[in-house]
Design a protein around this motif. Structure first.
Motif, PDB file in Angstrom:
ATOM      1  N   ALA A 160      24.967  95.138  34.904  1.00  0.00           N
ATOM      2  CA  ALA A 160      25.500  95.946  33.799  1.00  0.00           C
ATOM      3  C   ALA A 160      25.824  95.158  32.533  1.00  0.00           C
ATOM      4  CB  ALA A 160      26.742  96.704  34.262  1.00  0.00           C
ATOM      5  N   ARG A 161      26.134  93.884  32.667  1.00  0.00           N
ATOM      6  CA  ARG A 161      26.562  93.097  31.494  1.00  0.00           C
ATOM      7  C   ARG A 161      25.436  92.297  30.849  1.00  0.00           C
ATOM      8  NH1 ARG A 161      32.620  91.649  31.563  1.00  0.00           N
ATOM      9  NH2 ARG A 161      31.905  91.420  29.459  1.00  0.00           N
ATOM     10  N   ILE A 162      24.222  92.419  31.368  1.00  0.00           N
ATOM     11  CA  ILE A 162      23.093  91.689  30.783  1.00  0.00           C
ATOM     12  C   ILE A 162      22.735  92.341  29.445  1.00  0.00           C
ATOM     13  CG2 ILE A 162      20.664  91.029  31.030  1.00  0.00           C
ATOM     14  CD1 ILE A 162      21.074  91.192  34.088  1.00  0.00           C
ATOM     15  N   PRO A 163      22.716  91.584  28.347  1.00  0.00           N
ATOM     16  CA  PRO A 163      22.313  92.159  27.067  1.00  0.00           C
ATOM     17  C   PRO A 163      20.856  92.654  27.130  1.00  0.00           C
ATOM     18  CG  PRO A 163      23.397  90.047  26.743  1.00  0.00           C
ATOM     19  CD  PRO A 163      23.137  90.188  28.215  1.00  0.00           C
ATOM     20  N   ASP A 189      21.713  96.486  22.888  1.00  0.00           N
ATOM     21  CA  ASP A 189      22.426  95.441  22.153  1.00  0.00           C
ATOM     22  C   ASP A 189      21.701  95.010  20.892  1.00  0.00           C
ATOM     23  OD1 ASP A 189      24.711  94.881  24.033  1.00  0.00           O
ATOM     24  OD2 ASP A 189      23.011  94.637  25.389  1.00  0.00           O
ATOM     25  N   GLY A 190      20.456  95.428  20.735  1.00  0.00           N
ATOM     26  CA  GLY A 190      19.676  95.088  19.554  1.00  0.00           C
ATOM     27  C   GLY A 190      18.378  95.853  19.537  1.00  0.00           C
ATOM     28  N   PHE A 235      12.395  87.632  14.736  1.00  0.00           N
ATOM     29  CA  PHE A 235      12.515  87.780  16.186  1.00  0.00           C
ATOM     30  C   PHE A 235      13.653  86.906  16.722  1.00  0.00           C
ATOM     31  CE2 PHE A 235      10.950  86.484  20.494  1.00  0.00           C
ATOM     32  CZ  PHE A 235      10.920  87.734  21.089  1.00  0.00           C
ATOM     33  N   ILE A 236      13.624  85.634  16.403  1.00  0.00           N
ATOM     34  CA  ILE A 236      14.635  84.700  16.898  1.00  0.00           C
ATOM     35  C   ILE A 236      16.006  84.995  16.296  1.00  0.00           C
ATOM     36  CG2 ILE A 236      15.313  82.258  17.037  1.00  0.00           C
ATOM     37  CD1 ILE A 236      12.861  83.176  18.790  1.00  0.00           C
ATOM     38  N   THR A 237      16.039  85.299  15.010  1.00  0.00           N
ATOM     39  CA  THR A 237      17.305  85.607  14.343  1.00  0.00           C
ATOM     40  C   THR A 237      17.963  86.833  14.965  1.00  0.00           C
ATOM     41  OG1 THR A 237      16.526  84.644  12.271  1.00  0.00           O
ATOM     42  CG2 THR A 237      18.374  86.197  12.121  1.00  0.00           C
ATOM     43  N   GLU A 238      17.187  87.864  15.232  1.00  0.00           N
ATOM     44  CA  GLU A 238      17.750  89.089  15.813  1.00  0.00           C
ATOM     45  C   GLU A 238      18.246  88.848  17.238  1.00  0.00           C
ATOM     46  OE1 GLU A 238      19.067  93.070  16.202  1.00  0.00           O
ATOM     47  OE2 GLU A 238      18.842  91.665  14.542  1.00  0.00           O
ATOM     48  N   ILE A 239      17.503  88.094  18.023  1.00  0.00           N
ATOM     49  CA  ILE A 239      17.959  87.777  19.377  1.00  0.00           C
ATOM     50  C   ILE A 239      19.286  87.024  19.306  1.00  0.00           C
ATOM     51  CG2 ILE A 239      17.525  86.346  21.419  1.00  0.00           C
ATOM     52  CD1 ILE A 239      14.530  87.031  21.075  1.00  0.00           C
ATOM     53  N   GLN A 240      19.362  86.005  18.468  1.00  0.00           N
ATOM     54  CA  GLN A 240      20.599  85.224  18.363  1.00  0.00           C
ATOM     55  C   GLN A 240      21.751  86.080  17.861  1.00  0.00           C
ATOM     56  OE1 GLN A 240      20.772  81.827  19.502  1.00  0.00           O
ATOM     57  NE2 GLN A 240      22.829  82.684  19.583  1.00  0.00           N
ATOM     58  N   ARG A 241      21.489  86.974  16.903  1.00  0.00           N
ATOM     59  CA  ARG A 241      22.533  87.875  16.403  1.00  0.00           C
ATOM     60  C   ARG A 241      23.062  88.755  17.532  1.00  0.00           C
ATOM     61  NH1 ARG A 241      23.784  92.638  15.639  1.00  0.00           N
ATOM     62  NH2 ARG A 241      21.789  93.479  16.261  1.00  0.00           N
ATOM     63  N   CYS A 242      22.158  89.293  18.330  1.00  0.00           N
ATOM     64  CA  CYS A 242      22.561  90.151  19.455  1.00  0.00           C
ATOM     65  C   CYS A 242      23.397  89.383  20.469  1.00  0.00           C
ATOM     66  CB  CYS A 242      21.335  90.743  20.147  1.00  0.00           C
ATOM     67  SG  CYS A 242      20.418  91.889  19.116  1.00  0.00           S
ATOM     68  N   LEU A 243      22.943  88.183  20.819  1.00  0.00           N
ATOM     69  CA  LEU A 243      23.677  87.385  21.795  1.00  0.00           C
ATOM     70  C   LEU A 243      25.056  86.986  21.256  1.00  0.00           C
ATOM     71  CD1 LEU A 243      20.811  85.146  23.223  1.00  0.00           C
ATOM     72  CD2 LEU A 243      21.768  87.247  24.197  1.00  0.00           C
ATOM     73  N   ASP A 244      25.135  86.634  19.988  1.00  0.00           N
ATOM     74  CA  ASP A 244      26.419  86.293  19.370  1.00  0.00           C
ATOM     75  C   ASP A 244      27.344  87.504  19.372  1.00  0.00           C
ATOM     76  OD1 ASP A 244      25.492  83.724  18.931  1.00  0.00           O
ATOM     77  OD2 ASP A 244      25.092  84.051  16.785  1.00  0.00           O
ATOM     78  N   SER A 245      26.806  88.683  19.076  1.00  0.00           N
ATOM     79  CA  SER A 245      27.587  89.903  19.047  1.00  0.00           C
ATOM     80  C   SER A 245      28.133  90.241  20.432  1.00  0.00           C
ATOM     81  CB  SER A 245      26.721  91.055  18.531  1.00  0.00           C
ATOM     82  OG  SER A 245      27.435  92.259  18.573  1.00  0.00           O
ATOM     83  N   VAL A 246      27.287  90.089  21.454  1.00  0.00           N
ATOM     84  CA  VAL A 246      27.720  90.350  22.825  1.00  0.00           C
ATOM     85  C   VAL A 246      28.800  89.363  23.226  1.00  0.00           C
ATOM     86  CG1 VAL A 246      26.967  90.251  25.245  1.00  0.00           C
ATOM     87  CG2 VAL A 246      25.564  91.447  23.554  1.00  0.00           C
ATOM     88  N   LYS A 247      28.622  88.105  22.846  1.00  0.00           N
ATOM     89  CA  LYS A 247      29.605  87.066  23.185  1.00  0.00           C
ATOM     90  C   LYS A 247      30.953  87.379  22.528  1.00  0.00           C
ATOM     91  CE  LYS A 247      28.097  82.849  23.014  1.00  0.00           C
ATOM     92  NZ  LYS A 247      27.686  81.519  22.509  1.00  0.00           N
TER      93      LYS A 247
END
Length: 148
Positions: free
Chosen positions: A95-98, A120-121, A132-144
């Motif tokens: 459930a917590r996997i972005p 999450d994105g 692509f990379i910027t959006e992934i990092q933004r999503c991961l940062d937001s989840v964190k």
């Protein structure tokens, strides 16, 4: 090599190591070309990649694989990205996997729908590598940030 030089070299290596080198990514897409392009890009960046061609296959692999995040197409046969998302969120072990939607549909309403649904994105295909990379990092940062 002196101790100072060795320490400086290690610091330089750690500074240049991209975050993507620690990622375990599940990529779910029924289009083999898309799957291959995304896989090769992520592997080039040092990520470990797990692939699935539809939601059913992804759920089976999630029984043994624990990715850092999932990139999922929305429109696939057998089980689409929307149903895959629901199944992942219902299972306490996943459930917590972005989950980031990656789709060829570039309509603004689709991006808003995916985000309102809980993804999450959202990344529209075709994409530039930097986007692509910027959006992934933004999503991961937001989840964190939301987990704190």
């Amino acid at each position: 090599m002196s101790a100072d030089n060795k320490r400086n070299t290690q610091e330089l290596v750690s500074l240049n190591r991209p975050a993507s080198a620690t990622w375990r990514v599940m990529v779910v897409d029924d289009e083999r070309d898309n799957l291959e392009v995304i896989t090769r890009l992520l592997q080039f960046l040092g990520s470990t990649v797990i692939t699935a061609e539809n939601g059913v296959e992804a759920l089976k692999k999630l029984q043994t694989e624990k990715p850092t995040f999932i990139l999922s197409d929305l429109l696939m046969p057998e089980m689409d990205g929307w149903k895959l998302f629901q199944s992942i969120r219902k299972d306490a072990t996943t459930a917590r996997i972005p989950i980031i939607a990656v789709t060829a549909s570039t309509m603004t309403v689709d991006a808003r729908s995916a985000m309102a649904y809980g993804f999450d994105g959202f990344i529209a295909k075709p994409f530039s590598i930097s986007t692509f990379i910027t959006e992934i990092q933004r999503c991961l940062d937001s989840v964190k940030q939301s987990a704190v």
